[in-house]
Design an enzyme around this catalytic site. Structure first.
Site, PDB file in Angstrom:
ATOM      1  CG  ASP A 393      -2.009   1.052   1.148  1.00  0.00           C
ATOM      2  OD1 ASP A 393      -1.793   2.064   0.458  1.00  0.00           O
ATOM      3  OD2 ASP A 393      -3.057   0.856   1.775  1.00  0.00           O
ATOM      4  CG  HIS A 423      -5.230   2.978  -0.215  1.00  0.00           C
ATOM      5  ND1 HIS A 423      -4.889   2.921   1.129  1.00  0.00           N
ATOM      6  CD2 HIS A 423      -6.298   3.808  -0.287  1.00  0.00           C
ATOM      7  CE1 HIS A 423      -5.705   3.693   1.821  1.00  0.00           C
ATOM      8  NE2 HIS A 423      -6.572   4.231   0.988  1.00  0.00           N
TER       9      HIS A 423
END
Length: 529
Positions: A393, A423
């Protein structure tokens, strides 16, 4: 002769290429060459844009096919291991679908048409909710374009509770967007998937976000759940027969976790899930994002504020905010400046006692996060919360900052960590040449498994009550339970100590070794209202 040959040369070349493409190894070599060339060009583009390069496996076989689950060993965790099959099938995709930056572009930044037939096959019908202080929040009910009859399920009829699966009383899933309030393609696909599985999704929009009018001259603080409390109470009063669930996207988890902590055992939610959550709000604002994402978010935030510049000018320095160069500066100028604090102090008479105490706090950055950190009241959370995080992420701080001790010690927090997912992406190849969102399947299956677990525990508790009270006590107990059926919360807890005095597990494990700890916690049902 040669002139004739030269004229036929292009046609001969095309015939030759067509013959070669019929060979499987030639096709595979061509695809591999084109993909490798595109991969190299994308890596060069990321370097030019100064985006962090995160290695992505070229093939699914190179991926580490596992989901690391961190939680306290309890009966619920054991039940999830046995029945939540999606947690045993991690998101696996090849490049380019698995690239973290491409997932962010397609799932979070790609434009969507508001108020029209959306690409996910979903449209929204809005309810504006008037709050106690005169503010307005919006509830967008998702309606499937292919199945208009789903809308008829809004008129619930008395009866037993059921979770999804196109029942007469479908469970309501409250979806909280990110802190910017933008309806992303990821959120639209989640609504579509929830509708397909018989849930009833509704998107919660904060003041001044998602097209919701700003009727009071202030926005909602990052971790102030007072508006969400009123929205959930509204849903409970208008849909008493439906189970309430909640899902947050990205930074929207700050609001959901704050709500669960402040409400504790008075929450009307049965279960919650956070996709790519923000656990430490102050750290997230101070964390240095890749400059491209930072400026996109910064510009989007300034456009939101500029829309209400005239009204907000009486309580904050809008001109200074619009010239800020970081999200931290904007947040600090909006909620920590003296002008904003004085306005909140003057309006505190019209707010509840909890909001009044918030307004009287000294307006500085540290005290702002003392009352707005998502996990400030984590030891009060009384419903199970599943958090999905990915190692690749690029929009969140490293996984080393995740409060893993909380998941090891609290029976209500579960953390699933995957190797790839970016994400709020978590793309997974479906085996038919397409991709699906793994996170959508996980959270919806998680809700069903948790509901089944509570149903079994409730039956056990009911049988124990019958054996203990006898027939006369049973009649009294049944009437008491029926009078409380308006509450959807199926489990409550004795407050565990998760602070400096918390009991540490000597050998924490993420591999479901539950036998040694299951006797320490039981899932009891209790009520506080």
């Amino acid at each position: 002769m040669w002139e004739f040959f030269l004229c036929l040369l292009p046609s001969l070349m095309l015939i030759l290429v067509k013959i070669l493409l019929r060979l499987n190894w030639i096709c595979h070599l061509a695809d591999s060459t084109v993909q490798q060339l595109g991969r190299c060009m994308w890596i060069m583009a990321c370097r030019v844009l100064k985006l962090p390069h995160i290695p992505v496996s070229k093939s699914i076989g190179e991926c580490q096919a596992e989901v690391r689950l961190i939680c306290k060993p309890t009966g619920l965790a054991s039940h999830l291991k046995k029945h939540c099959h999606a947690l045993t099938q991690p998101p696996l995709a090849r490049w380019p679908q698995a690239d973290p930056h491409l997932q962010i572009i397609t799932h979070l930044m790609w434009p969507t048409e508001e108020g029209a037939e959306l690409q996910g096959g979903v449209r929204f019908k809005r309810d504006n909710l008037l709050l106690e202080d005169g503010g307005i929040v919006a509830l967008d009910w998702a309606v499937s374009l292919m199945e208009q009859q789903v809308q008829a399920k809004r008129d619930h009829h008395p009866g037993g509770k059921a979770l999804g699966l196109h029942s007469s009383n479908p469970a309501i899933v409250i979806i909280i967007p990110n802190a910017l309030g933008r309806v992303t393609p990821h959120l639209i696909r989640l609504c579509h998937q929830a509708l397909q599985q018989g849930f009833y999704p509704v998107v919660f929009h904060r003041r001044g976000q998602g097209g919701c009018p700003l009727t009071t001259p202030h926005y909602q603080e990052f971790g102030n759940p007072s508006d969400l409390v009123q929205a959930v109470a509204y849903l409970r009063n208008h849909h008493p027969s439906s189970t309430l669930l909640a899902i947050s996207e990205g930074s929207g988890s700050g609001l959901l976790l704050s709500y669960l902590g402040e409400c504790g055992s008075s929450s009307y939610l049965t279960a919650a899930a956070c996709i790519s959550p923000v656990f430490h709000g102050q750290l997230w604002f101070e964390y240095e994002l890749p400059w491209l994402y930072h400026w996109i978010v910064l510009i989007y935030r300034k456009l939101q504020i500029n829309r209400y510049a005239t009204a907000l000018g009486s309580v904050m320095d809008v001109a200074k905010i619009l010239h800020s160069s970081s999200l931290q500066d904007i947040e600090e100028l909006m909620f920590c400046a003296t002008k904003q604090s004085d306005h909140r102090m003057s309006d505190s008479i019209d707010h509840v006692v909890k909001d009044r105490s918030r307004s009287s706090t000294k307006p500085d950055w540290a005290s702002y996060w003392e009352r707005n950190e998502p996990l400030r009241d984590a030891d009060e959370v009384a419903v199970p919360v599943l958090c999905l995080c990915s190692r690749d992420d690029p929009l969140l701080p490293p996984l080393s900052t995740v409060p893993k001790a909380l998941f090891h010690n609290s029976p209500y927090f579960l953390l699933a960590i995957t190797e790839q997912g970016s994400h709020c992406g978590f793309l997974h190849e479906d085996g038919h040449g397409g991709t699906t969102s793994w996170s959508h399947f996980v959270v919806l299956e998680y809700f069903r498994v948790v509901a089944d677990f509570f149903r079994v525990e409730e039956k056990k508790g009911f049988k124990d009550d019958v054996a203990h009270r006898g027939s006369q006590g049973l009649r009294h107990s049944a009437s008491a339970v029926l009078s409380r059926r308006r509450r959807s919360t199926l489990l409550r807890k004795e407050r565990p100590i998760l602070g400096s005095r918390r009991r540490q597990i000597s050998t924490p494990s993420d591999r479901f070794t539950f036998e040694e700890e299951q006797v320490d916690f039981t899932w009891n049902r209790s009520y506080t209202r």
